[in-house]
Write a protein that holds these residues in place. Structure first.
Motif, PDB file in Angstrom:
ATOM      1  N   ALA A 406      -6.748  28.161   8.831  1.00  0.00           N
ATOM      2  CA  ALA A 406      -7.424  29.366   9.071  1.00  0.00           C
ATOM      3  C   ALA A 406      -7.358  30.675   7.333  1.00  0.00           C
ATOM      4  O   ALA A 406      -7.649  29.844   7.145  1.00  0.00           O
ATOM      5  N   SER A 407      -6.319  30.717   8.381  1.00  0.00           N
ATOM      6  CA  SER A 407      -6.107  32.222   7.664  1.00  0.00           C
ATOM      7  C   SER A 407      -5.106  31.880   5.841  1.00  0.00           C
ATOM      8  O   SER A 407      -5.576  32.094   4.623  1.00  0.00           O
ATOM      9  N   MET A 408      -4.310  30.477   6.080  1.00  0.00           N
ATOM     10  CA  MET A 408      -4.283  29.760   4.562  1.00  0.00           C
ATOM     11  C   MET A 408      -5.174  28.874   3.682  1.00  0.00           C
ATOM     12  O   MET A 408      -4.882  29.463   2.542  1.00  0.00           O
ATOM     13  N   GLN A 409      -6.086  28.935   4.270  1.00  0.00           N
ATOM     14  CA  GLN A 409      -7.249  28.117   3.930  1.00  0.00           C
ATOM     15  C   GLN A 409      -7.596  29.298   3.439  1.00  0.00           C
ATOM     16  O   GLN A 409      -8.430  29.129   2.232  1.00  0.00           O
ATOM     17  N   ALA A 410      -7.747  31.052   4.059  1.00  0.00           N
ATOM     18  CA  ALA A 410      -8.522  31.943   3.369  1.00  0.00           C
ATOM     19  C   ALA A 410      -7.560  32.002   1.771  1.00  0.00           C
ATOM     20  O   ALA A 410      -8.501  32.223   0.697  1.00  0.00           O
ATOM     21  N   TYR A 411      -6.773  31.845   2.332  1.00  0.00           N
ATOM     22  CA  TYR A 411      -5.912  32.301   0.699  1.00  0.00           C
ATOM     23  C   TYR A 411      -5.967  30.958   0.043  1.00  0.00           C
ATOM     24  O   TYR A 411      -6.398  31.718  -1.360  1.00  0.00           O
ATOM     25  N   TYR A 412      -5.920  29.737  -0.037  1.00  0.00           N
ATOM     26  CA  TYR A 412      -6.333  29.381  -1.067  1.00  0.00           C
ATOM     27  C   TYR A 412      -7.839  29.391  -1.901  1.00  0.00           C
ATOM     28  O   TYR A 412      -8.138  29.484  -2.840  1.00  0.00           O
ATOM     29  N   LEU A 433      -4.396  18.524   1.477  1.00  0.00           N
ATOM     30  CA  LEU A 433      -5.069  18.070   0.828  1.00  0.00           C
ATOM     31  C   LEU A 433      -6.612  18.456   0.088  1.00  0.00           C
ATOM     32  O   LEU A 433      -6.797  19.549   0.861  1.00  0.00           O
ATOM     33  N   PRO A 434      -6.830  19.011  -1.031  1.00  0.00           N
ATOM     34  CA  PRO A 434      -8.456  19.624  -1.416  1.00  0.00           C
ATOM     35  C   PRO A 434      -9.861  19.329  -1.131  1.00  0.00           C
ATOM     36  O   PRO A 434     -10.229  19.972  -1.160  1.00  0.00           O
ATOM     37  N   ARG A 435      -9.736  18.539  -0.616  1.00  0.00           N
ATOM     38  CA  ARG A 435     -11.108  17.917   0.364  1.00  0.00           C
ATOM     39  C   ARG A 435     -12.535  18.016  -0.513  1.00  0.00           C
ATOM     40  O   ARG A 435     -12.995  19.014   0.174  1.00  0.00           O
ATOM     41  N   GLY A 436     -12.198  17.389  -1.148  1.00  0.00           N
ATOM     42  CA  GLY A 436     -13.210  18.190  -2.314  1.00  0.00           C
ATOM     43  C   GLY A 436     -13.853  18.810  -2.904  1.00  0.00           C
ATOM     44  O   GLY A 436     -15.044  19.493  -3.450  1.00  0.00           O
ATOM     45  N   MET A 445      -8.179  21.696 -11.582  1.00  0.00           N
ATOM     46  CA  MET A 445      -7.299  20.030 -12.256  1.00  0.00           C
ATOM     47  C   MET A 445      -7.070  19.136 -11.252  1.00  0.00           C
ATOM     48  O   MET A 445      -7.089  17.859 -11.402  1.00  0.00           O
ATOM     49  N   THR A 446      -6.277  19.771 -10.289  1.00  0.00           N
ATOM     50  CA  THR A 446      -5.890  18.666  -9.750  1.00  0.00           C
ATOM     51  C   THR A 446      -4.249  19.017  -8.527  1.00  0.00           C
ATOM     52  O   THR A 446      -4.286  20.596  -8.502  1.00  0.00           O
ATOM     53  N   VAL A 447      -4.451  18.349  -7.723  1.00  0.00           N
ATOM     54  CA  VAL A 447      -3.160  18.947  -6.969  1.00  0.00           C
ATOM     55  C   VAL A 447      -2.715  18.040  -6.201  1.00  0.00           C
ATOM     56  O   VAL A 447      -2.965  16.657  -6.364  1.00  0.00           O
ATOM     57  N   GLU A 448      -1.079  18.949  -5.820  1.00  0.00           N
ATOM     58  CA  GLU A 448       0.205  17.834  -5.656  1.00  0.00           C
ATOM     59  C   GLU A 448      -0.678  17.150  -4.188  1.00  0.00           C
ATOM     60  O   GLU A 448      -0.513  16.142  -3.976  1.00  0.00           O
ATOM     61  N   ALA A 449       0.044  17.363  -3.058  1.00  0.00           N
ATOM     62  CA  ALA A 449      -0.231  16.529  -1.914  1.00  0.00           C
ATOM     63  C   ALA A 449       0.394  14.774  -2.161  1.00  0.00           C
ATOM     64  O   ALA A 449      -0.813  14.158  -1.593  1.00  0.00           O
ATOM     65  N   VAL A 450       0.869  14.934  -2.602  1.00  0.00           N
ATOM     66  CA  VAL A 450       1.564  13.306  -2.101  1.00  0.00           C
ATOM     67  C   VAL A 450       3.081  13.417  -2.581  1.00  0.00           C
ATOM     68  O   VAL A 450       3.607  14.435  -3.008  1.00  0.00           O
ATOM     69  N   LYS A 451       3.541  13.028  -2.326  1.00  0.00           N
ATOM     70  CA  LYS A 451       5.315  12.313  -2.028  1.00  0.00           C
ATOM     71  C   LYS A 451       5.095  11.474  -3.770  1.00  0.00           C
ATOM     72  O   LYS A 451       5.086  10.369  -3.953  1.00  0.00           O
ATOM     73  N   GLY A 452       5.205  12.578  -4.299  1.00  0.00           N
ATOM     74  CA  GLY A 452       4.834  12.142  -6.093  1.00  0.00           C
ATOM     75  C   GLY A 452       6.391  11.246  -7.195  1.00  0.00           C
ATOM     76  O   GLY A 452       7.124  11.502  -6.187  1.00  0.00           O
ATOM     77  N   ASP A 481      -9.998  12.844  -4.405  1.00  0.00           N
ATOM     78  CA  ASP A 481      -9.633  13.511  -5.047  1.00  0.00           C
ATOM     79  C   ASP A 481      -8.302  13.687  -5.682  1.00  0.00           C
ATOM     80  O   ASP A 481      -7.819  12.885  -6.015  1.00  0.00           O
ATOM     81  N   PRO A 482      -8.353  14.513  -6.782  1.00  0.00           N
ATOM     82  CA  PRO A 482      -7.359  14.887  -7.656  1.00  0.00           C
ATOM     83  C   PRO A 482      -6.177  14.807  -7.583  1.00  0.00           C
ATOM     84  O   PRO A 482      -5.808  15.501  -6.660  1.00  0.00           O
ATOM     85  N   MET A 483      -5.023  14.834  -8.141  1.00  0.00           N
ATOM     86  CA  MET A 483      -4.050  13.720  -7.182  1.00  0.00           C
ATOM     87  C   MET A 483      -2.992  13.744  -8.710  1.00  0.00           C
ATOM     88  O   MET A 483      -2.707  13.244  -9.282  1.00  0.00           O
ATOM     89  N   ASP A 484      -1.839  14.682  -8.442  1.00  0.00           N
ATOM     90  CA  ASP A 484      -0.734  15.528  -9.391  1.00  0.00           C
ATOM     91  C   ASP A 484       0.630  14.732  -9.126  1.00  0.00           C
ATOM     92  O   ASP A 484       1.422  15.576  -8.727  1.00  0.00           O
ATOM     93  N   PHE A 485       0.337  13.237  -9.659  1.00  0.00           N
ATOM     94  CA  PHE A 485       1.633  12.785  -8.914  1.00  0.00           C
ATOM     95  C   PHE A 485       3.192  12.893 -10.286  1.00  0.00           C
ATOM     96  O   PHE A 485       3.814  12.523  -9.884  1.00  0.00           O
TER      97      PHE A 485
END
Length: 631
Positions: A406-412, A433-436, A445-452, A481-485
């Motif tokens: 939760a504290s890391m989510q708050a940082y985001y 994962l940006p979850r909407g 604009m984008t989020v990695e959250a992938v083995k790019g 969600d957007p993906m920065d592959f």
């Protein structure tokens, strides 16, 4: 149907049933003989989920055992329209039926479960009313699949493992077409989105409605019998000295548990992952410009983050009519503010905006890249945002986050809110994962959250695996969600034998969705491709209005059509080692003829032709692909 009929006879009388607007989806809610709240899901009369648990446990009360249904609200229609800055659809029209079930636990404490039934799926969330502190301990929500269900799942990495203790970053390969209930490789479980086939229907599980007060979830590692439960982040997934699980003063409302349900086409075209997110915050539309970026680090790595190389990549972006260049890690030490301002001024004169990299981390990993630990407090962020704006920077790429607590989510959320106020675009890397969030914060604009793609430059093993991995991503990670592959390489990868053909690489430019698409190819590599390929990448739309799923099988092949204005772009790729013929129904295009670019005789060659509507068959080379443009 004999199975479900006999199965329902064994249940206590169903308390309530909620249907989707088209009547195809039905959700039944009841209290079972063990005084547990359960639900089942059917679509078109076929079981999708067998009896599955509902409920929460807080430090202040057990809302999962000894419960009784008190009442149910009238079913009310939920209607909503919204726009997305950069996604599979520009304008989204939401239609659902909603019902709230009031429940009491054994101690008489009230709580409620709200369900929304859409034509393309289901969402549910809990509310515990009342004043005072509420401390989350556990969630009993489960998803019980029939015995023959199959799964396509990405393992969650164990926290504080991997390079410089940077896990988890949602950077694992998928396990594909496995029996539902297959144990996870570790105690960390499985990430969202999670894809299942349940009979004739497909199910994509995720969550949405993350406001920074709640931890992010995943599927727990134990799924005995094909029953998956909501799992919790590990104890170390926190901001320095921060808390792990949700702690809320006043009423507690959980994020939405989201299930896209239906034929594969329905799931692939669904927008449920953003439908359940909060409406957009204000952001200057003049600054909200999606589009491609040049990026040196993909192939040149750390040695490329120097003034002259970045100037060359600005020229590359200008030549390709791309609006951005990303300058990666250590720019502050290798280039410095004065020379960065010179670069930003040079870029602006060529119609290119600069983006710069930041290291998010405090003490939660061992990374050394800089600027490091410069965004940890509101004062830090205000200083850095003023600094980069004075240089002329358009946006930030922030890397190396510490997990899902939760504290890391708050940082985001702090970063999202404060960059929005500062008018800066944002890209999260080494991230959750940006979850909407891209709906709520359109400047994300984008989020990695992938083995790019970068992993496919590190080892031949990851390069060889990227073919099936890329064919999986549109069905799961990039579904909502957007993906920065960071896709598309046509020429050489240092010390690696590329596994994909050029048509496969070009198809990724259409298939993968990212508000800013950071292309990996260098100016020298782009100079080797034909003029029509270069022209295609110059003119590719920066926003999409509509998507159509035409054909595919997760991890094997995929063909999608995307519309921008009156133009349609069709793209596909094939992960198999053998050619694949794919018949396409293009009736909505009338008798238009599209400009086709596909693979030539060799893996580095292209071929051009025409693709004619209303029906056509494309032949996909092994590890190959195609694009077609209908003007």
């Amino acid at each position: 149907m004999r199975f479900i009929a006999s199965f329902l006879i064994a249940l206590p009388a169903l308390a309530h049933a909620l249907s989707s607007p088209d009547g195809q989806l039905q959700v039944d809610v009841s209290v079972n003989a063990q005084q547990q709240l359960v639900y089942t899901v059917q679509r078109a009369g076929e079981p999708v989920l067998l009896p599955s648990r509902l409920g929460l446990v807080l430090a202040q009360g057990d809302y999962a055992h000894g419960v009784k249904l008190v009442s149910a609200s009238k079913v009310k229609p939920h209607r909503e329209q919204y726009t997305l800055a950069a996604s599979k659809k520009r304008r989204v029209d939401v239609r659902a039926n909603e019902q709230t079930f009031s429940v009491a636990n054994a101690a008489g404490q009230p709580f409620s479960v709200t369900l929304r039934a859409f034509n393309d799926g289901l969402a549910l969330r809990y509310t515990v009313p009342g004043a005072g502190r509420k401390q989350f301990q556990d969630e009993l929500t489960s998803f019980a699949f029939p015995p023959d269900a199959r799964a396509w799942l990405q393992p969650m990495s164990v926290a504080k493992t991997g390079w410089k203790r940077t896990n988890p970053s949602y950077e694992e390969h998928y396990q594909m077409d496995i029996p539902a209930g297959t144990p996870a490789p570790s105690h960390a479980g499985w990430v969202f989105p999670a894809l299942f086939r349940s009979g004739a229907n497909w199910v994509a599980l995720t969550e949405a409605g993350m406001d920074g007060r709640f931890h992010a979830s995943r599927l727990a590692s134990d799924s005995t019998g094909g029953t998956y439960r909501i799992g919790l982040p590990e104890a170390s997934e926190v901001n320095t000295h921060g808390h792990l699980l949700a702690q809320v003063d006043g009423p507690l409302t959980t994020p939405w548990r989201v299930l896209a349900i239906g034929p594969l086409k329905t799931v692939m075209e669904s927008t449920l992952g953003t439908d359940l997110a909060a409406p957009a915050v204000a952001f200057d539309p003049a600054k909200l410009q999606p589009g491609p970026a040049s990026w040196s680090w993909a192939l040149l790595k750390d040695e490329g983050t120097v003034f002259e190389v970045q100037k060359r990549f600005i020229d590359h972006a200008a030549d390709m009519h791309w609006p951005y260049t990303l300058v990666d890690a250590d720019w502050d030490r290798k280039i410095g503010d004065a020379k960065m301002k010179e670069l930003a001024d040079y870029a602006r004169a060529k119609g290119v905006g600069l983006l710069v990299w930041y290291n998010s981390s405090g003490a939660w990993n061992d990374t050394e890249y800089s600027p490091k630990s410069a965004l940890l407090t509101p004062a830090d962020r205000a200083r850095e945002f003023a600094r980069v704006k004075a240089i002329g920077i358009r946006g930030l790429k922030v890397d190396f986050f510490g997990g899902d607590g939760a504290s890391m989510q708050a940082y985001y959320l702090d970063l999202l809110k404060e960059t929005a106020a500062a008018g800066l675009l944002l890209n999260f890397h080494g991230a959750t994962l940006p979850r909407g969030w891209s709906r709520t914060f359109p400047h994300l604009m984008t989020v990695e959250a992938v083995k790019g793609f970068e992993f496919a430059t590190f080892t031949q093993e990851d390069q060889d695996a990227v073919v099936r991995h890329a064919a999986m991503l549109p069905f799961a990670r990039n579904l909502f969600d957007p993906m920065d592959f960071t896709p598309v390489v046509f020429h050489d990868i240092p010390n690696i034998q590329r596994a994909t053909r050029n048509g496969f690489e070009l198809a990724e430019s259409v298939l993968f969705l990212s508000g800013i698409q950071h292309y990996a190819e260098t100016p020298e590599g782009m100079a080797t491709v034909p003029a029509d390929v270069k022209g295609f990448l110059r003119e590719l739309p920066r926003r999409w209005d509509e998507v159509r799923f035409l054909a595919g099988e997760p991890g094997r092949f995929v063909v999608l059509a995307r519309r921008a204005g009156t133009q349609w772009f069709v793209a596909g790729l094939n992960a198999d080692d053998t050619p694949r013929e794919v018949p396409l129904d293009l009736a909505w295009l009338g008798r238009r003829r599209g400009e086709l670019i596909t693979d030539g005789a060799g893996p580095r060659e292209f071929a051009s032709g025409r693709l004619a509507a209303p029906a056509a068959t494309v032949t996909l080379a092994p590890h190959g692909g195609f694009v077609a443009r209908f003007r």
